[in-house]
Design an enzyme around this catalytic site. Structure first.
Site, PDB file in Angstrom:
ATOM      1  CE  LYS A   1       1.644  -6.055  12.091  1.00 53.37           C
ATOM      2  NZ  LYS A   1       0.259  -6.439  12.406  1.00 53.37           N
TER       3      LYS A   1
ATOM      4  CG  HIS B   1     -30.588   8.662  16.874  1.00 54.13           C
ATOM      5  ND1 HIS B   1     -31.700   9.361  17.302  1.00 54.13           N
ATOM      6  CD2 HIS B   1     -30.273   7.824  17.890  1.00 54.13           C
ATOM      7  CE1 HIS B   1     -32.013   8.988  18.531  1.00 54.13           C
ATOM      8  NE2 HIS B   1     -31.169   8.051  18.904  1.00 54.13           N
TER       9      HIS B   1
ATOM     10  CD  GLU C   1      -9.623  -4.859  15.735  1.00 52.15           C
ATOM     11  OE1 GLU C   1      -9.622  -3.618  15.608  1.00 52.15           O
ATOM     12  OE2 GLU C   1      -8.720  -5.586  15.290  1.00 52.15           O
TER      13      GLU C   1
ATOM     14  CE  LYS D   1      -7.921  -6.778  11.859  1.00 51.98           C
ATOM     15  NZ  LYS D   1      -7.508  -6.048  13.001  1.00 51.98           N
TER      16      LYS D   1
ATOM     17  CB  CYS E   1       9.719   1.980   3.391  1.00 54.10           C
ATOM     18  SG  CYS E   1       8.821   3.084   2.310  1.00 54.10           S
TER      19      CYS E   1
ATOM     20  NE  ARG F   1       9.329  -1.608   8.255  1.00 53.43           N
ATOM     21  CZ  ARG F   1       9.144  -1.204   9.500  1.00 53.43           C
ATOM     22  NH1 ARG F   1       8.933  -2.090  10.444  1.00 53.43           N
ATOM     23  NH2 ARG F   1       9.185   0.072   9.809  1.00 53.43           N
TER      24      ARG F   1
ATOM     25  CD  GLU G   1      -6.319  -4.007   8.584  1.00 55.00           C
ATOM     26  OE1 GLU G   1      -6.982  -4.569   9.481  1.00 55.00           O
ATOM     27  OE2 GLU G   1      -5.203  -3.506   8.790  1.00 55.00           O
TER      28      GLU G   1
ATOM     29  CD1 TRP H   1       2.090   1.144   1.998  1.00 51.22           C
ATOM     30  CD2 TRP H   1       2.527   3.292   2.491  1.00 51.22           C
ATOM     31  NE1 TRP H   1       0.896   1.767   2.252  1.00 51.22           N
ATOM     32  CE2 TRP H   1       1.126   3.084   2.550  1.00 51.22           C
ATOM     33  CE3 TRP H   1       3.028   4.571   2.750  1.00 51.22           C
ATOM     34  CZ2 TRP H   1       0.232   4.099   2.888  1.00 51.22           C
ATOM     35  CZ3 TRP H   1       2.129   5.587   3.082  1.00 51.22           C
ATOM     36  CH2 TRP H   1       0.749   5.337   3.148  1.00 51.22           C
TER      37      TRP H   1
ATOM     38  CG  ASN I   1      10.510   3.605   6.934  1.00 51.93           C
ATOM     39  OD1 ASN I   1       9.434   4.049   6.521  1.00 51.93           O
ATOM     40  ND2 ASN I   1      10.631   2.954   8.080  1.00 51.93           N
ATOM     41  N   GLY I   2      10.191   6.878   5.433  1.00 58.84           N
ATOM     42  CA  GLY I   2       9.750   8.106   6.107  1.00 58.84           C
ATOM     43  C   GLY I   2       9.467   9.196   5.098  1.00 58.84           C
TER      44      GLY I   2
END
Ligand code: M6R
Length: 610
Positions: A605, A505, A482, A486, A2, A27, A489, A76, A102-103
């Protein structure tokens, strides 16, 4: 998680708020809304499910809502699906209050029940509507009194923007564990989740601390603690350019940020290298502390955690101290063995990730000293750490991190070298060799970027695969993690990163004809062992893209289907070069698949909820 922005001044607020929201959309981007107070129409709330563009269309670029004070939100979703009704601002039942948030309010259910028992009716599923109605319930004619009382009733993490129809000449901003800054202008003022939203209008900012309440008027700002005692805030000047937060001709922020990496590395490394010596003036460690250190705990999430995975190898080698890497979201709950001799290295681009922040507080509570590696100046993690070392990557807008990851890695090298020299755990020749190579990294990275077209070609061969594996050993394994993140995502392709020796294994059963395996084999001491693992997957039908250094590229090419090479460098620094082709591969795969690269589905983000 948010984005929020508030403006009060002499100009029409809505277009300014929409412009600010466009810069905060990274965000959160499942819905957006505005609340503006106008003399004629009073408090007007407009909101819409979907991207910001939908809100902009609905309001004809803000022209249909008049008023010079207002606030905007890009969401979000946490409580309640993305929808018009769950979008913010949320108004109280009487319409007196509009709130953006936001939260998460953790005790929202009990407060909601209490308010329902008082007869309050709710129309959304959000915790934010609970805050709006709680404010209204607590309001007895004094807005700040009501805000203060509300803060003492709610639990959780939040940044709130509040407008009250009875006080049209002020906005109120409040924060606890979610970021909120104030922007100061002449005859106008702002609050916002971050600087990008307001930098076009002002570079003078101050950072709210937890439990502070800010009153924002046209004439100025005043901050209070939660008991309404005035608090004096320091002002800071932001010196980066507006263009740093714009695409500058690139199709996506992500590509721009990938291409900016040589420069970001230069800015992060150069000022800290003087006459061949690492100088970390930002840090205040003495040799006694370092020698007495019992271990290093690296705490981070996502890509920052992957930086930690690579740093474990290098710091253990350089410092001869045990290094444990913890996922921040797990750290608090695993009864970590921390003492007053433990150094916690906390890594975070945003400096606001709530998992990382709460883990950091726990490490501190247990006695650790905290050194943070942060990109956003003035962020909560930076301010609460004992020592902070900033990455100078500039603003990173794409949800998928690239240049922040690279600069974080660089900072771990600098810390390792500086501490090793102080502790006497590194030979002079080795130190000089690494420093030399460190200086050459930006140039070498530039060479890697020049292979964009070849990487785009490989992406065009494999973009429609449903599963892709990344394998490697040692540092190559850390980089593979990483690369895999990427890809997942931004392209939504299932992918796994595996320690190459571990495949046999179990996971090797997933390899079949045509499965794509990206094999990282740049860490020379394990090249042969790695090639055995490559042969194992080839024998089961995999297509393999090899990633290694130029000098051993021809050797690897004998076994794999395609090869990407990076210039050779000191082994410790290889992750900085290896990660770049993987970033580009993910980018071009996502591009071919038509994905929304800068704003991937379900993500945001800055993750400010646990
Ligand atoms: O801001 P932080 O570095 O604390 O963020 C941590 C993760 O959320 C972040 O690295 C995330 O994994 C990225 N989107 C990955 O590209």
């Amino acid at each position: 998680m948010c984005g929020i922005v508030g403006f009060i001044g002499k100009e029409e607020a809505a277009p300014i708020l929409l412009d600010g929201l466009a810069r905060l959309e990274y965000r959160g981007y499942d819905s957006a809304g505005l609340a503006v107070f106008g003399e004629e129409k009073g408090l007007q709330v407009v909101k819409s499910k979907g991207r910001l563009q939908a809100l902009s269309d609905l309001t004809k670029a803000g022209s249909t809502i008049q008023g010079t004070a207002g606030m905007g939100h890009t969401r979000w979703a946490t409580h309640g699906v993305p929808s018009d009704v769950n979008a913010h601002p949320q108004a109280s039942e009487s319409g007196r209050f509009a709130v953006i948030h936001n939260g998460i309010i953790e005790n929202f259910a009990e407060i909601k029940e209490f308010l329902q028992n008082q007869g309050v009716k709710f129309s959304s599923q959000t915790d934010t509507e609970v805050a709006a109605n709680l404010l209204d319930y607590l309001y007895e004619g004094d807005l700040l009194e009501a805000v203060s009382k509300m803060l003492h009733r709610i639990r959780g993490a939040y940044a709130f923007g509040i407008i009250c129809a009875d006080c049209p000449d002020m906005l109120v901003g409040v924060r606890k564990d979610s970021p909120l800054i104030l922007g100061h202008g002449e005859g106008f003022n702002f609050f916002a989740s971050d600087v990008t939203a307001i930098i076009k209008y002002t570079r003078e900012v101050s950072y709210l601390d937890n439990d502070e309440i800010a009153v924002i008027t046209r004439e100025g700002t005043q901050v209070y603690d939660s008991y309404l005692q005035p608090v004096k805030k320091e002002r800071h000047h932001v010196d980066w350019e507006v263009s740093a937060a714009e695409k500058g001709g690139y199709a996506h922020f992500m590509l721009k940020e990938v291409m900016e990496q040589p420069e970001a590395l230069r800015k992060t490394i150069s000022p800290r290298l003087q006459n061949g010596q690492v100088k970390l003036d930002d840090l205040h460690f003495d040799v006694q502390y370092l020698k007495a250190m019992d271990k290093i705990y690296i705490i981070a999430c996502g890509s920052s955690y992957h930086v930690g995975m690579a740093a474990k190898y290098t710091l253990e080698k350089l410092l001869h101290k045990p290094v444990e890497v913890a996922l921040a979201s797990e750290f608090r709950y695993c009864e970590p063995l921390v003492s007053e001799h433990t150094l916690a290295i906390v890594i975070s681009q945003s400096g606001e990730t709530i998992d990382t922040l709460t883990a950091m507080r726990e490490a501190k509570r247990l006695g650790a000293r905290v050194l943070s590696i942060v990109n956003v100046v003035g962020s909560t993690i930076a301010r609460e750490s004992d020592d902070v070392i900033y990455t100078w990557a500039g603003p990173e807008i794409a949800v998928a991190t690239t240049k922040a990851y690279s600069t974080q890695l660089a900072v771990t090298y600098l810390i390792g070298l500086a501490f090793a020299q102080m502790m006497g755990t590194i030979e002079k020749e080795e130190y000089e060799a690494i420093v030399n190579e460190l200086q050459l990294l930006p140039e070498k990275l530039q060479k890697v970027l020049e292979q964009r077209e070849a990487i785009q070609y490989f992406a065009s061969l494999y973009f429609n695969h449903s599963s892709i594996f990344f394998i490697g050993r040692h540092l190559d394994y850390a980089v593979g993690m990483e690369g895999s993140l990427k890809l997942k995502e931004i392209s939504y392709i299932h992918s796994e990163a595996y320690a190459a020796g571990e495949l046999k294994h179990g996971t090797i059963s997933l390899i079949e004809d045509g499965t794509l395996v990206v094999a990282l084999a740049s860490y020379k001491p394990l090249f042969e062992k790695m090639m055995s693992n490559v042969i194992e997957v080839k024998s089961r039908g995999a297509d393999v893209i090899g990633l290694t250094t130029e000098d051993v590229g021809p050797e690897m090419m004998k076994t794999v289907d395609h090869i990407i090479t990076v210039p050779d460098t000191h082994p410790m620094l290889l992750p900085s070069l290896d990660v770049v082709p993987l970033q580009l591969f993910a980018y071009y795969v996502a591009l071919q698949r038509g994905c929304d690269i800068d704003k991937p589905r379900n993500l945001a983000k800055s993750v400010t909820v646990e």
